[in-house]
Enzyme design. Structure first.
Site, short mmCIF file in Angstrom:
data_model
loop_
_atom_site.label_atom_id
_atom_site.label_comp_id
_atom_site.label_asym_id
_atom_site.label_seq_id
_atom_site.Cartn_x
_atom_site.Cartn_y
_atom_site.Cartn_z
N LYS A 297 0.84 -1.21 0.00
CA LYS A 297 0.00 0.00 0.00
C LYS A 297 0.87 1.26 0.00
CE LYS A 297 -3.75 2.56 0.26
NZ LYS A 297 -3.68 3.67 1.09
N GLU B 121 0.84 6.95 -6.39
CA GLU B 121 -0.27 7.92 -6.41
C GLU B 121 0.29 9.36 -6.46
OE1 GLU B 121 -3.66 6.99 -3.67
OE2 GLU B 121 -3.06 8.85 -2.73
#
Ligand SMILES: NC(=O)c1ccc[n+]([C@@H]2O[C@H](COP(=O)([O-])OP(=O)(O)OC[C@H]3O[C@@H](n4cnc5c(N)ncnc54)[C@H](O)[C@@H]3O)[C@@H](O)[C@H]2O)c1
Ligand SMILES: O=C(O)[C@H](O)[C@@H](O)[C@H](O)[C@H](O)COP(=O)(O)O
Length: 328
Positions: free
Chosen positions: A189, A196
């Site tokens: 993550k 991102e």
């Protein structure tokens, strides 16, 4: 299946709602009684403390923390470890540092308490769209929680199957993976969030160049007054750079192309910094991701000391003065 949820904010609240809709049961606790009341109204069982929550859960218990990462999560895991018993499971679904998972799992192991880290993506849209989950932990604990993950995940939806994946772990296609032992979920993550930052920065810079294409400093024949909202929209349809982040960009520009509601002060939760630390540890060049992280730091400075120093040096070696009224 029954799940205890601690932290009923933007993420925890909707995770519980999605579980309840699919027939699971939940015992919920938040330090804010209003957040608890809202979930009780939706069908969850109230808990007024962590002790209460653990007492309401049937063994083997599963308690999921969806809390701010850092001290709050740390204190909650420590408190739960004193309340739960062998074969119970503590799940951390927040954006914790993976090294903390490795340590916590080792501390809980002698008590026989399982620890599962779940990197959870999807934000406030997860209730509707489902959550993409990257899971770390021992196989026994992860497999036991499978009904929960299956409900929370987006499922196959309309995304075409990737040719060549036949016979592989079907969970990835449903929107969740068992990435590896404790910490692996948050590690994956963390890199997701590093990426991102890079993707967001690429869109932001591209649209900034488009926006300045009408600058008076350009030759008149090469000035363009472009409609950014339309460009974002058309790129959503069949272009190479279509993505969910672009969908969100198009929505923001459709609302107000001038983005008057924003100052441009961009925060970071730590995930980007940890990603760069991991790149350094592995000696992997991460040029885009580090530059995106540093751009966030720069976004918070109105007048940067480094920029002032650049001006001072230019003045020193060349007598170059800053413009009296700088163009911004
Ligand atoms: N918002 C997102 O898009 C998103 C997406 C993925 C992961 N995350 C991560 O999920 C976690 C939760 O994020 P969020 O956006 O739901 O945060 P939030 O601030 O909306 O909610 C946090 C909740 O925790 C409660 N809380 C705080 N301290 C507490 C304590 N000691 N005991 C009990 N309850 C307590 C607060 O009252 C609040 O309801 C964070 O780690 C975040 O980084 C957020
Ligand atoms: O995958 C997601 O759903 C997001 O990445 C999510 O985790 C969240 O919005 C981050 O907390 C923002 O991170 P920054 O505060 O570091 O931008």
């Amino acid at each position: 299946m029954q799940l205890g949820m601690i932290g009923l904010g933007r993420m925890g609240g909707n995770i519980v709602r999605r579980l309840l809709k699919d027939g699971h049961t939940a015992v919920v606790y938040d330090r804010d009684p209003k957040a608890v009341a809202a979930l009780v109204e939706a069908g969850a069982t109230r808990a007024d403390s962590l002790e209460d929550l653990v007492a309401e859960l049937a063994a083997p218990r599963a308690a999921w923390g969806m809390l701010p990462a850092g001290a709050i999560t740390e204190e909650t895991v420590a408190a739960l470890s004193g309340l739960m018993q062998a074969d119970d499971t503590i799940i951390d679904g927040g954006n914790s540092f993976y090294g903390d998972d490795v340590r916590r799992a080792a501390e809980l192991r002698p008590k026989g308490i399982h620890y599962v880290d779940v990197g959870t993506s999807g934000g406030v849209w997860g209730l509707e769209r489902g959550y993409c989950m990257m899971i770390g932990g021992d196989t026994e604990a992860v497999d036991r929680l499978d009904p929960i993950f299956r409900t929370l995940a987006p499922g196959m939806g309309e995304i075409p199957r990737t040719p060549g994946r036949e016979g592989r772990d079907p969970r990835a296609e449903l929107g969740y993976i068992h990435a590896g032992p404790c910490g692996a979920g948050h590690f994956v993550k963390m890199i997701h969030n590093g990426i991102e930052y890079g993707l967001m920065q690429a869109y932001a810079e591209g649209f900034d160049i488009l926006r300045h294409a009408g600058s008076k400093d350009l030759p008149e024949a090469r000035r363009y007054d472009l409609n950014l909202g339309d460009i974002a929209e058309v790129w959503r349809r069949g272009s190479v750079v279509s993505s969910w982040l672009l969908d969100l960009t198009a929505s923001a520009l459709a609302g107000d192309e001038h983005l008057e509601d924003y100052s441009g002060f961009v925060e970071d939760s730590g995930e980007g910094r940890w990603t760069i630390n991991a790149a350094v540890e592995e000696a992997v060049p991460a040029t885009v991701l580090s530059s995106a992280l540093y751009r966030r730091f720069r976004s918070r400075e109105h007048e940067s000391y480094a920029d002032k120093l650049l001006s001072a040096m230019r003045r020193g070696f060349g007598g170059h003065l800053e413009p009296k009224q700088p163009k911004m």
